[in-house]
Design a protein around this motif. Structure first.
Motif, PDB file in Angstrom:
ATOM      1  N   SER A   1      37.246  47.524  45.788  1.00 55.33           N
ATOM      2  CA  SER A   1      38.155  48.149  46.743  1.00 55.33           C
ATOM      3  C   SER A   1      38.596  47.158  47.802  1.00 55.33           C
ATOM      4  N   PRO A   2      39.820  47.291  48.302  1.00 53.55           N
ATOM      5  CA  PRO A   2      40.250  46.447  49.396  1.00 53.55           C
ATOM      6  C   PRO A   2      39.589  46.831  50.716  1.00 53.55           C
ATOM      7  N   VAL A   3      38.958  47.975  50.734  1.00 52.26           N
ATOM      8  CA  VAL A   3      38.256  48.402  51.940  1.00 52.26           C
ATOM      9  C   VAL A   3      36.770  48.280  51.680  1.00 52.26           C
TER      10      VAL A   3
ATOM     11  N   ILE B   1      51.895  53.546  42.534  1.00 56.21           N
ATOM     12  CA  ILE B   1      52.479  52.274  42.094  1.00 56.21           C
ATOM     13  C   ILE B   1      51.611  51.605  41.036  1.00 56.21           C
ATOM     14  N   SER B   2      50.302  51.529  41.293  1.00 53.69           N
ATOM     15  CA  SER B   2      49.413  50.834  40.354  1.00 53.69           C
ATOM     16  C   SER B   2      49.329  51.558  39.022  1.00 53.69           C
ATOM     17  N   SER B   3      49.336  52.891  39.051  1.00 57.78           N
ATOM     18  CA  SER B   3      49.278  53.645  37.793  1.00 57.78           C
ATOM     19  C   SER B   3      50.560  53.487  36.995  1.00 57.78           C
TER      20      SER B   3
ATOM     21  N   GLN C   1      46.049  45.234  43.261  1.00 56.40           N
ATOM     22  CA  GLN C   1      46.168  44.435  44.482  1.00 56.40           C
ATOM     23  C   GLN C   1      47.630  44.320  44.925  1.00 56.40           C
ATOM     24  N   LEU C   2      48.533  44.215  43.957  1.00 56.46           N
ATOM     25  CA  LEU C   2      49.965  44.148  44.278  1.00 56.46           C
ATOM     26  C   LEU C   2      50.417  45.440  44.945  1.00 56.46           C
ATOM     27  N   ALA C   3      49.965  46.570  44.392  1.00 59.97           N
ATOM     28  CA  ALA C   3      50.309  47.867  44.977  1.00 59.97           C
ATOM     29  C   ALA C   3      49.736  47.991  46.389  1.00 59.97           C
ATOM     30  N   ASN C   4      48.521  47.488  46.591  1.00 60.57           N
ATOM     31  CA  ASN C   4      47.922  47.511  47.929  1.00 60.57           C
ATOM     32  C   ASN C   4      48.739  46.695  48.924  1.00 60.57           C
ATOM     33  N   SER C   5      49.188  45.525  48.482  1.00 63.47           N
ATOM     34  CA  SER C   5      49.962  44.672  49.391  1.00 63.47           C
ATOM     35  C   SER C   5      51.305  45.305  49.740  1.00 63.47           C
TER      36      SER C   5
END
Length: 657
Positions: free
Chosen positions: A12-14, A253-255, A234-238
Motif C-alpha cells: 500500500s502507498p499508505v 483507474i487501476s482496475s 502506482q500510476l493510478a495512485n499518482s
C-alpha cells in the motif's frame, strides 16, 4: 491475461494500512473462483507438472507458427492435451488437501477423455470418409469425449455453464425424439455433430481459443511477469490518490488498466482489491461501497479494449470483421462505463466529506513514468501492430517478445530461465479454463445450429415484443444476465452470441456489432448482479461487508452498463458507426453530462443533497442526454441544468446561513 497465477499482494502507498495477505487472497480466490482450487504438488512432481504446462505453451506456439495440420486435427489435439493437464491440475472436489496425489479413477478418466480426442486425430481420414455414417465404436468414443469434457468443465470452470449445456443437449434429444426417430439414430446424429464436426466441441470457439486467445493469454502471462499490475496501481495512485476520495478513484483507474490484460473479474477484484479496498475503508467509505467499487471496476475490465477478456477475438470471428475494428468501436462505451463509476465515487466522497491520501505518501507521476513507463511498450506495440494490419497471432508473439525485453532493466522482474518457465507455466495453466469453457460453449452453439433453436428463440422474443424494440432488448437483457451467471467471460460471450444476438439482428434488425456488444455487456454484468454476483461477493469478502448489499451497490455503480447498451442498440453512432467527427464529439459531450446527471440522481448528491424532485430531474435529464438525438439532448440539458441551478441556490443559502 488472468492474474491469479503470478499473483503478488501489492504494498500500500499508505504505510499503516493493512492490505490483504497472500493467505487472505488465496482463501478468497479459492472460495469464489473455481480455477483457484488446484491440486497440491510438491517437490519433483511439482516440477514435472510445471514443465508439462510450460511445454503446453510451447506446443501452442508451435501449432500457430509452424504446424500445417488440418484444422480439425489441430483442435482435437489441443482439447486432448487440455483434458490431460486439467486432470493433473484440478481435483475432483474443492478443498482437496492430499499432496502429490492423483486417484486411480482420475487417471482412468484422464486417459479415456484425452484418448477420445486423440482417437479422432489418429483416425481422422477414416472417420471423415464415413461422413455421417459413423460406426458404433465412433459413437461410443464421441460420447466418452463429450462426457469427460463435461466433467473437466465441472472441475475447472464450475457448474453454471454445465447446467446451460445440459439443458441444450437435453433439448437436442427432445427435438430429435419428438420427430419420431429412434434413440440410437438421434444419439448418433448428436454425437456426430457435436464431436466430429466443427459445429460442436471443436468448433469456432476452440478454434479461436487455440490460436488467438491462447497466444494472448501467453502474452498476458509474460506481461504480468514484468510487474505491470503494480505499475498500474502506482500510476493510478499518482494520478488520483490525493484527490477527494482518492483510493476509490485509484481502484477505478487501476482496475480499468489491469483489466486490459486480465481475463477474470474475480481475479482482478481480489488482486487489486487486496490493496484498494482497505485503503477505501480507511479513507471513510463504507465496506459495502468499497467492495462494490472494486467489483464493478474489475468487471468493467472485461469490456475494456484492447483485450476485453479475450472476447474481442471471438467477437471479431462471430461478426466477421477485423479485431482492430471491434477494439476501436468498444472504446467509448467502456470509457463511459468507467466514467460513470468515477463520477459516483467522487460524489459519494463529496457527500461524506472524505479526503484523499496525503501527497507525501504517494508516488510522483513524472518520476514514476520515467522510471517504469517503458512497461507499457508491449501493450502499446500490440495495439499499434493490430491497427497496422498485422495478424493477431503475429502481433501477440512480437508483443510477448517485447514483454521479455522490457523485463530486463529491473533485476526483480528480469526474465531469467526460472521466470521464463514460470511465465510459460502461467500461460499454459490460464489457457486451460478458457479452453474448457470454449469447448462446452461449442456444444451449446452446436445444438443451436443443429436443432434450429435459434430461430425458435427469435420467434418467441419477437412474438412477445412485436415491433417494440425496447421490449425485445429488455427480454434479451434478462436472458443474458440469467445465462451469464457464474460463466467465464469467453464462454459467456459465446453463449450470448449464439443464443441472444441473432434475436436482435434477425428479429429486430439491429446492427450486428451493436447487437453483439449488447449481449456481451449484459452477460458480463452478471458478475455483479444478484443473486450470482461472484465479483461482488469476492469484493465483500475483502471488505468484510454484507455480500448482497455489496452486489446491489456494485449494480448501482455500474449503471452505465445497464444504460449504454440500449443507446448503441438504438443508435450505433456511439460505436462510431454511420456518424462523422461532429457526431462523435456531440455524443461524447452529451453522454458525459448525461452520466453525471444519472450518477448524481442515483447518489442523491450533486453540489449538496438532492431532494426527490431534483433527483428525478437529474436522472431523467441524464438519460435524455445519453440517448443520441437533438430533441433529447435539449430536453436533457434543460432538466440537468434546472437541477444543477436548484443545487447551486441551495448551496448558496447554506453558505449564507
Amino acid at each position: 491475461m488472468a492474474e491469479k497465477d503470478n499473483m503478488k499482494v501489492n504494498t500500500s502507498p499508505v504505510a499503516d494500512v493493512e492490505t490483504g495477505t497472500a493467505e487472505d487472497v488465496e482463501a478468497i480466490m479459492k472460495k469464489y473462483d473455481r480455477e483457484s482450487n488446484t491440486r497440491i504438488w510438491e517437490g519433483t512432481p511439482k516440477q514435472v507438472i510445471r514443465f508439462l504446462l510450460a511445454a503446453f505453451s510451447v506446443l501452442m506456439l508451435y501449432m500457430n507458427l509452424f504446424a500445417n495440420w488440418d484444422e480439425r486435427v489441430r483442435r482435437s489435439l489441443f482439447v486432448g492435451f487440455v483434458i490431460i493437464l486439467s486432470f493433473l491440475v484440478y481435483p475432483m472436489k474443492k478443498g482437496s488437501s492430499k499432496k502429490n496425489s492423483v486417484p486411480i479413477y482420475d487417471i482412468i478418466l484422464m486417459v479415456l477423455g484425452a484418448g477420445a480426442y486423440f482417437y479422432f486425430v489418429f483416425n481422422f481420414k477414416t472417420i471423415i470418409g464415413h461422413a455421417t455414417r459413423i460406426s458404433q465404436t465412433e459413437v461410443i468414443v464421441g460420447v466418452i469425449g463429450i462426457l469427460i469434457l463435461a466433467e473437466t468443465c465441472r472441475r475447472v470452470v464450475g457448474i453454471p455453464i454445465l447446467c446451460v449445456a445440459t439443458f441444450f443437449v437435453g433439448y437436442a434429444f427432445y427435438n430429435g425424439l419428438g420427430q419420431g426417430r429412434a434413440f440410437a439414430v438421434v444419439l448418433k446424429s448428436i454425437v456426430y455433430n457435436l464431436f466430429y464436426t466443427t459445429s460442436g466441441v471443436i468448433g469456432t470457439p476452440i478454434g479461436v481459443c487455440s490460436t488467438y486467445i491462447a497466444l494472448f493469454i501467453l502474452f498476458g502471462a509474460f506481461l504480468e511477469a514484468t510487474g505491470i499490475s503494480e505499475f498500474f496501481i502506482q500510476l493510478a495512485n499518482s494520478l488520483a490518490g490525493a484527490s477527494t476520495g482518492g483510493p476509490a478513484k485509484v481502484a477505478v483507474i487501476s482496475s480499468a488498466l489491469c483489466g486490459m490484460v486480465s481475463g477474470s473479474s474475480v481475479g482482478n477484484t481480489v488482486t487489486t482489491g487486496s490493496v484498494t479496498i482497505p485503503l477505501m475503508k480507511k479513507t471513510g467509505y463504507q465496506g459495502e461501497f468499497a467492495g462494490a467499487v472494486e467489483a464493478a471496476s474489475s468487471t468493467g475490465g472485461q469490456i475494456m479494449p484492447p483485450i476485453m477478456g479475450a472476447a474481442a477475438f471471438l467477437m471479431a470471428e462471430m461478426v466477421g470483421v477485423q479485431y482492430g475494428e471491434i477494439a476501436m468501436r468498444a472504446i467509448f462505451p467502456a470509457l463511459l462505463y468507467f466514467t460513470g463509476i468515477f463520477i459516483t465515487v467522487h460524489l459519494e466522497a463529496k457527500r461524506l466529506g472524505l479526503k484523499g491520501i496525503p501527497k507525501d505518501e504517494l508516488p510522483k507521476f513524472g518520476p514514476l513514468f520515467v522510471r517504469q513507463g517503458y512497461l507499457l511498450i508491449p501493450l502499446v506495440a500490440l495495439v499499434a501492430m493490430v491497427m497496422m494490419g498485422y495478424t493477431m497471432s503475429r502481433a501477440a508473439i512480437i508483443a510477448t517478445a517485447l514483454a521479455i525485453l522490457v523485463s530486463m532493466p529491473n533485476k526483480e522482474t528480469r526474465m531469467n530461465p526460472t521466470r521464463f518457465i514460470n511465465a510459460l507455466e502461467a500461460g499454459g495453466k490460464n489457457t486451460l479454463s478458457v479452453a474448457v469453457a470454449c469447448g462446452v460453449a461449442g456444444i451449446i452453439a452446436g445444438v443451436v445450429t443443429m436443432t434450429g433453436l435459434g430461430q425458435l428463440l427469435i420467434s418467441a422474443i419477437v412474438g412477445v415484443a412485436g415491433d417494440r424494440v425496447i421490449v425485445a432488448l429488455f427480454l434479451t437483457m434478462l436472458t443474458c444476465i440469467v445465462l451469464g451467471m457464474g460463466v467465464p467471460t469467453t464462454a459467456n460471450y459465446i453463449i450470448m452470441a449464439t443464443t441472444c444476438a441473432p434475436i436482435l439482428v434477425n428479429g429486430m434488425g439491429i446492427n450486428k456489432i451493436a447487437a453483439n456488444m449488447f449481449v456481451f455487456y449484459f452477460g458480463i454484468v452478471a458478475d455483479i448482479t444478484p443473486p450470482v454476483a461472484l465479483a461482488a461477493y469476492a469484493g465483500s469478502a475483502i471488505a468484510k461487508s454484507n455480500p448482497m448489499k455489496t452486489a446491489l451497490n456494485a449494480s448501482r455503480l455500474a449503471i452505465a452498463a445497464f444504460i449504454v447498451p440500449y443507446i448503441f442498440a438504438f443508435n450505433p453512432a456511439m460505436l462510431f458507426i454511420d456518424t462523422g467527427v461532429l457526431g462523435v464529439v456531440t455524443i461524447i459531450v452529451t453522454s458525459l453530462i448525461g452520466l453525471f446527471g444519472v450518477a448524481a440522481g442515483l447518489e442523491g448528491y450533486m453540489f449538496a443533497n438532492l431532494n426527490v424532485i431534483e433527483r428525478l430531474l437529474s436522472i431523467v435529464g441524464g438519460l435524455c442526454l445519453i440517448i443520441p438525438g437533438t430533441v433529447t439532448d435539449l430536453v436533457g440539458i434543460v432538466l440537468v441544468g434546472v437541477s444543477a441551478a436548484l443545487q447551486m441556490m441551495q448551496k448558496k443559502k447554506a453558505a449564507a446561513a
